[in-house]
Structure formats: structure tokens, C-alpha cells
Design a protein around this motif. Structure first.
Motif, PDB file in Angstrom:
ATOM      1  N   LEU A 124      -3.293   7.748   5.647  1.00  0.00           N
ATOM      2  CA  LEU A 124      -1.983   8.306   5.349  1.00  0.00           C
ATOM      3  C   LEU A 124      -1.062   6.747   5.119  1.00  0.00           C
ATOM      4  O   LEU A 124      -1.464   5.949   6.262  1.00  0.00           O
ATOM      5  CB  LEU A 124      -1.566   9.125   6.582  1.00  0.00           C
ATOM      6  CG  LEU A 124      -1.871  10.325   6.637  1.00  0.00           C
ATOM      7  CD1 LEU A 124      -1.734  11.211   7.808  1.00  0.00           C
ATOM      8  CD2 LEU A 124      -1.382  11.411   5.208  1.00  0.00           C
ATOM      9  N   ARG A 125      -0.246   6.621   4.542  1.00  0.00           N
ATOM     10  CA  ARG A 125       0.789   5.522   4.345  1.00  0.00           C
ATOM     11  C   ARG A 125       1.979   5.974   3.704  1.00  0.00           C
ATOM     12  O   ARG A 125       2.018   7.179   3.171  1.00  0.00           O
ATOM     13  CB  ARG A 125       0.066   4.440   3.559  1.00  0.00           C
ATOM     14  CG  ARG A 125      -0.376   4.518   2.299  1.00  0.00           C
ATOM     15  CD  ARG A 125      -1.080   3.185   1.636  1.00  0.00           C
ATOM     16  NE  ARG A 125      -1.338   3.356   0.129  1.00  0.00           N
ATOM     17  CZ  ARG A 125      -2.582   3.632  -0.335  1.00  0.00           C
ATOM     18  NH1 ARG A 125      -3.371   3.898   0.494  1.00  0.00           N
ATOM     19  NH2 ARG A 125      -2.624   3.635  -1.587  1.00  0.00           N
ATOM     20  N   ALA A 126       2.636   5.058   3.884  1.00  0.00           N
ATOM     21  CA  ALA A 126       4.351   5.541   3.428  1.00  0.00           C
ATOM     22  C   ALA A 126       4.345   5.116   1.647  1.00  0.00           C
ATOM     23  O   ALA A 126       4.756   4.110   1.388  1.00  0.00           O
ATOM     24  CB  ALA A 126       5.245   4.531   3.942  1.00  0.00           C
ATOM     25  N   ASP A 127       3.607   6.091   0.970  1.00  0.00           N
ATOM     26  CA  ASP A 127       3.710   5.941  -0.435  1.00  0.00           C
ATOM     27  C   ASP A 127       3.817   7.115  -1.087  1.00  0.00           C
ATOM     28  O   ASP A 127       3.464   8.455  -0.802  1.00  0.00           O
ATOM     29  CB  ASP A 127       2.035   5.797  -0.674  1.00  0.00           C
ATOM     30  CG  ASP A 127       1.713   5.517  -2.142  1.00  0.00           C
ATOM     31  OD1 ASP A 127       2.458   6.100  -3.060  1.00  0.00           O
ATOM     32  OD2 ASP A 127       0.962   4.451  -2.586  1.00  0.00           O
ATOM     33  N   LYS A 128       5.160   7.178  -1.785  1.00  0.00           N
ATOM     34  CA  LYS A 128       5.739   8.432  -2.308  1.00  0.00           C
ATOM     35  C   LYS A 128       4.638   9.020  -3.273  1.00  0.00           C
ATOM     36  O   LYS A 128       4.369  10.290  -3.349  1.00  0.00           O
ATOM     37  CB  LYS A 128       7.099   8.119  -3.191  1.00  0.00           C
ATOM     38  CG  LYS A 128       7.767   9.129  -3.799  1.00  0.00           C
ATOM     39  CD  LYS A 128       8.932   8.788  -4.569  1.00  0.00           C
ATOM     40  CE  LYS A 128       9.564  10.014  -4.929  1.00  0.00           C
ATOM     41  NZ  LYS A 128      10.976   9.460  -5.731  1.00  0.00           N
ATOM     42  N   ALA A 129       3.982   8.214  -4.303  1.00  0.00           N
ATOM     43  CA  ALA A 129       2.950   8.655  -5.055  1.00  0.00           C
ATOM     44  C   ALA A 129       1.893   9.473  -4.397  1.00  0.00           C
ATOM     45  O   ALA A 129       1.193  10.401  -4.890  1.00  0.00           O
ATOM     46  CB  ALA A 129       2.413   7.841  -5.889  1.00  0.00           C
ATOM     47  N   GLN A 130       1.313   8.799  -3.223  1.00  0.00           N
ATOM     48  CA  GLN A 130       0.335   9.434  -2.442  1.00  0.00           C
ATOM     49  C   GLN A 130       0.781  10.765  -1.724  1.00  0.00           C
ATOM     50  O   GLN A 130       0.071  12.091  -2.018  1.00  0.00           O
ATOM     51  CB  GLN A 130      -0.192   8.689  -1.298  1.00  0.00           C
ATOM     52  CG  GLN A 130      -1.315   8.997  -0.527  1.00  0.00           C
ATOM     53  CD  GLN A 130      -1.644   8.283   0.610  1.00  0.00           C
ATOM     54  OE1 GLN A 130      -0.725   8.174   1.734  1.00  0.00           O
ATOM     55  NE2 GLN A 130      -2.795   7.854   0.680  1.00  0.00           N
ATOM     56  N   LEU A 131       1.991  10.893  -1.374  1.00  0.00           N
ATOM     57  CA  LEU A 131       2.394  12.245  -0.719  1.00  0.00           C
ATOM     58  C   LEU A 131       2.619  12.883  -1.968  1.00  0.00           C
ATOM     59  O   LEU A 131       2.319  14.367  -1.491  1.00  0.00           O
ATOM     60  CB  LEU A 131       3.774  11.712  -0.050  1.00  0.00           C
ATOM     61  CG  LEU A 131       4.457  13.009   0.699  1.00  0.00           C
ATOM     62  CD1 LEU A 131       3.478  13.432   1.655  1.00  0.00           C
ATOM     63  CD2 LEU A 131       5.914  12.713   1.396  1.00  0.00           C
ATOM     64  N   LYS A 132       3.145  12.845  -2.936  1.00  0.00           N
ATOM     65  CA  LYS A 132       3.325  13.868  -4.030  1.00  0.00           C
ATOM     66  C   LYS A 132       1.951  14.404  -4.468  1.00  0.00           C
ATOM     67  O   LYS A 132       1.964  15.514  -4.633  1.00  0.00           O
ATOM     68  CB  LYS A 132       4.009  12.972  -5.120  1.00  0.00           C
ATOM     69  CG  LYS A 132       4.348  14.047  -6.458  1.00  0.00           C
ATOM     70  CD  LYS A 132       4.998  13.415  -7.526  1.00  0.00           C
ATOM     71  CE  LYS A 132       5.628  14.479  -8.723  1.00  0.00           C
ATOM     72  NZ  LYS A 132       6.193  13.498  -9.716  1.00  0.00           N
ATOM     73  N   ILE A 190      -2.313  11.886 -11.075  1.00  0.00           N
ATOM     74  CA  ILE A 190      -3.672  10.998 -10.533  1.00  0.00           C
ATOM     75  C   ILE A 190      -3.324  10.070  -9.721  1.00  0.00           C
ATOM     76  O   ILE A 190      -2.366   9.529  -9.526  1.00  0.00           O
ATOM     77  CB  ILE A 190      -3.950  10.388 -12.128  1.00  0.00           C
ATOM     78  CG1 ILE A 190      -4.272  11.489 -13.230  1.00  0.00           C
ATOM     79  CG2 ILE A 190      -5.282   9.768 -11.750  1.00  0.00           C
ATOM     80  CD1 ILE A 190      -4.578  10.790 -14.447  1.00  0.00           C
ATOM     81  N   PHE A 191      -4.233  10.038  -8.814  1.00  0.00           N
ATOM     82  CA  PHE A 191      -4.268   9.305  -7.563  1.00  0.00           C
ATOM     83  C   PHE A 191      -5.496   8.731  -7.478  1.00  0.00           C
ATOM     84  O   PHE A 191      -6.471   9.439  -7.303  1.00  0.00           O
ATOM     85  CB  PHE A 191      -3.712   9.878  -6.332  1.00  0.00           C
ATOM     86  CG  PHE A 191      -3.365   8.716  -5.354  1.00  0.00           C
ATOM     87  CD1 PHE A 191      -2.014   8.213  -5.290  1.00  0.00           C
ATOM     88  CD2 PHE A 191      -4.002   8.379  -4.310  1.00  0.00           C
ATOM     89  CE1 PHE A 191      -1.543   7.186  -4.341  1.00  0.00           C
ATOM     90  CE2 PHE A 191      -3.736   7.296  -3.438  1.00  0.00           C
ATOM     91  CZ  PHE A 191      -2.405   6.971  -3.461  1.00  0.00           C
ATOM     92  N   PRO A 192      -5.692   7.115  -7.394  1.00  0.00           N
ATOM     93  CA  PRO A 192      -7.303   6.729  -7.426  1.00  0.00           C
ATOM     94  C   PRO A 192      -7.866   6.964  -6.094  1.00  0.00           C
ATOM     95  O   PRO A 192      -7.242   6.969  -4.898  1.00  0.00           O
ATOM     96  CB  PRO A 192      -6.994   5.303  -7.466  1.00  0.00           C
ATOM     97  CG  PRO A 192      -5.518   5.021  -7.148  1.00  0.00           C
ATOM     98  CD  PRO A 192      -4.726   6.223  -7.389  1.00  0.00           C
ATOM     99  N   ALA A 193      -9.025   7.263  -6.101  1.00  0.00           N
ATOM    100  CA  ALA A 193     -10.276   7.268  -4.982  1.00  0.00           C
ATOM    101  C   ALA A 193     -11.076   6.208  -5.106  1.00  0.00           C
ATOM    102  O   ALA A 193     -11.477   6.081  -6.403  1.00  0.00           O
ATOM    103  CB  ALA A 193     -10.727   8.526  -4.799  1.00  0.00           C
ATOM    104  N   LYS A 194     -11.637   5.483  -4.107  1.00  0.00           N
ATOM    105  CA  LYS A 194     -12.645   4.633  -4.041  1.00  0.00           C
ATOM    106  C   LYS A 194     -13.848   5.414  -3.766  1.00  0.00           C
ATOM    107  O   LYS A 194     -14.004   5.856  -2.696  1.00  0.00           O
ATOM    108  CB  LYS A 194     -12.408   3.397  -3.378  1.00  0.00           C
ATOM    109  CG  LYS A 194     -13.306   2.316  -3.298  1.00  0.00           C
ATOM    110  CD  LYS A 194     -12.897   1.046  -2.146  1.00  0.00           C
ATOM    111  CE  LYS A 194     -11.855   0.356  -2.725  1.00  0.00           C
ATOM    112  NZ  LYS A 194     -11.546  -0.865  -1.965  1.00  0.00           N
TER     113      LYS A 194
END
Length: 311
Positions: A80-88, A280-284
């Protein structure tokens, strides 16, 4: 002749270029790396797995993800981090965890997987391409009873859709894959899909790129894609050109009749100025390559294996 620019030389971009060229189009592939298949396709797991069509987003996922948040060795780490794209993205993911959405997504993934696998097999027959492919099937094995029980319903659903995934007992699993014998006492069951395959995605991408060049496809390597240029006055803007920057040169404009975006997670930032938001959100992921002991080759798996519980 219609000119199409394919943006990205990963497995999707190169394969797209091949089929477009076979259909009679003039094709140029633009890639920021110095060769094909050097990003997401470089160390891909390499499974052609229709049987692995159960969506990550399913009714059991939220509770699993909550437990995994507090485990450093979790199969899937979500930081979890303060990232608008991640939260969306996370909110959209949760919406897809409903049972009806999970089933609808499974249906689409199986259909796409069956088509893709058939297309790959036909391509291999047509051009005799070698990419260390193995046609020994894929086995999902389970050492947790609850995980095994949870796999039965999706397996039956896949069978209804035409995927030949079957539940097998421990004896059959060990007979098909003797390398599982040392942990046979831990197994609860398995599923096996005989028509699934595996191979080297990086090698496939590079060798198909070579075939593309032989067929007349042009590749612009070491070329950064900076922007998609559109008609701003249009309600649905048309991309008339792109801004590129070859390595060591100034930015320049490149024009084509149509463009195919095949940049994976990098597609998001290019589409944002067009007010098109890709979910789309990247995963490693991680992969490792091991040298097999030539004195004990039987200890290495013969069938491609998936440990579902630990992903």
C-alpha cells in the motif's frame, strides 16, 4: 499499401506485426530496447496455459490479499502506498471479485486462451519455429485440501467451455510427473490439462522477429516513443503520428495510417493525454533458471507444473 506502426516489440507486438504483414500491410515496429522481447517478455514464465484461466479477481481474493498483507513470503505482495493510480486499480479489482464478474471473466479468459493456443499451434506448423517448446501439458498440484477443493468448481466450468482440464488423484499425478514423488505424502490432489504447453517466450519473440524481418517488417530499435499526436478538435481523437526519439538523436515525428499499442503497462502514460484511462497497473514477477544435473535428470520436472497455493 496501408502502413501500420506497432508500438512495442514484446511477444504481443511482434506477433501482431507478423499477422499484419501476412495480411498484406506495410508494418514498422518501434521499440526502445536494442532487440525484441527485452522487457516483460524477457523472463516470462513461458506457459501456454488455458487451464490457468481462473481470474486473480474472484470472491476468495479479498480475504487472501488481506492475510498476505502481513506476510513477507506471500505469494502475491501488495504494498500500500499513496498512489492514486494504484488505489483506483485496487477499487476496480475489488469490483471484479463478485461471483458473477469472476465467472464472466473466466469465460472470456478461457475463450481467449483456447483461441490463442490454437493460433500458436497453427503458427508453429506453418513456419516451423523452434522456441524450446514442450507439449507435455500443465499440471496444477495442491498440498492444501481447501485449495484443492476450491479448484474443482472452476475446473468443471472450464470443461464446459471446452478446456480439457481434469481433476486427477495423487497416484495419477505422480505417474504423470515422477518428480513429485518425494512430496507425494503432502499432495491432496491435482488437475491436468494435456493440450497446454510451455516454451521460451523470449526466444519465441526474437525468432519470430527474425521471420518478420525476412517477410519485410521494419524494426526501429533503440527508439523511445514520447507521445501520440492527435487531432485535438475531434470528440474521438485520431492518432495521425507519433513523436519518437532514436537513441542519440533529436525527437522527430513518425507517421503511419494506423497504430497498434503493445507496450504493456507503459501504454497507460501514453494514453492519458488522450483522456483514455487504461485499467492497467504493473506487477513484478520473478523467474530463475537452473542448470539440470546431467547425472540426475529424473529429478527435474517433465511436465510443466503450477503450485496453485503459492502461485
Amino acid at each position: 499499401m496501408t502502413h501500420i506502426a506497432v508500438l512495442g516489440a514484446g511477444v504481443v507486438g511482434v506477433t501482431t506485426a507478423w499477422y499484419l504483414r501476412q495480411a498484406g500491410y506495410d508494418v514498422t515496429v518501434i521499440e526502445r530496447e536494442s532487440a525484441a522481447g527485452m522487457q516483460t517478455s524477457f523472463a516470462n514464465g513461458g506457459q501456454i496455459s488455458v487451464s490457468h484461466a481462473t481470474p486473480w479477481a474472484n470472491p476468495a481474493a479479498p480475504m487472501k490479499a488481506l492475510k498476505w498483507l502481513f506476510r513477507e513470503d506471500a505469494p502475491l505482495l501488495y504494498r500500500l502506498r499513496a498512489d492514486k493510480a494504484q488505489l483506483k486499480w485496487a477499487m476496480q479489482f475489488l469490483q471484479e471479485c463478485r461471483a458473477d464478474r469472476a465467472d464472466a471473466n473466466l469465460v472470456q479468459m478461457v475463450r481467449l486462451g483456447l483461441y490463442s493456443r490454437d493460433a500458436l499451434q497453427q503458427l508453429r506448423a506453418d513456419i516451423d519455429i523452434d522456441y524450446e517448446q514442450q507439449t507435455r501439458g500443465i499440471m496444477h498440484f495442491y498440498t492444501n485440501q481447501a485449495e484443492f477443493d476450491a479448484a474443482i468448481a472452476p475446473t468443471e466450468r472450464m470443461q464446459e467451455l471446452g478446456c480439457e482440464r481434469h481433476v486427477i488423484d495423487i497416484n495419477n499425478a505422480v505417474n504423470l510427473e515422477p518428480a513429485l514423488y518425494p512430496i507425494a505424502h503432502k499432495l491432496k490432489g491435482a488437475t491436468y490439462t494435456s493440450r497446454d504447453e510451455s516454451g521460451n517466450a523470449h526466444l519465441f519473440t526474437q525468432r519470430l522477429a527474425e521471420r518478420c524481418i525476412e517477410a519485410g517488417v521494419k524494426f526501429l530499435y533503440d527508439t523511445e516513443i514520447l507521445a501520440l499526436n492527435t487531432d485535438d478538435y475531434s470528440a474521438r481523437p485520431h492518432v495521425h503520428s507519433i513523436t519518437i526519439q532514436p537513441k542519440g538523436e533529436n525527437a522527430q515525428t513518425f507517421s503511419a495510417d494506423s497504430h497498434v499499442l503493445a507496450l504493456g503497462s507503459y501504454s497507460v502514460s501514453l494514453m492519458k493525454p488522450l483522456h483514455i484511462h487504461l485499467p492497467i497497473f504493473p506487477a513484478k514477477g520473478y523467474s530463475a533458471t537452473y542448470q539440470i544435473n546431467p547425472r540426475a535428470p529424473h529429478l527435474a520436472p517433465f511436465v510443466s507444473l503450477i503450485d496453485d497455493e503459492f502461485k
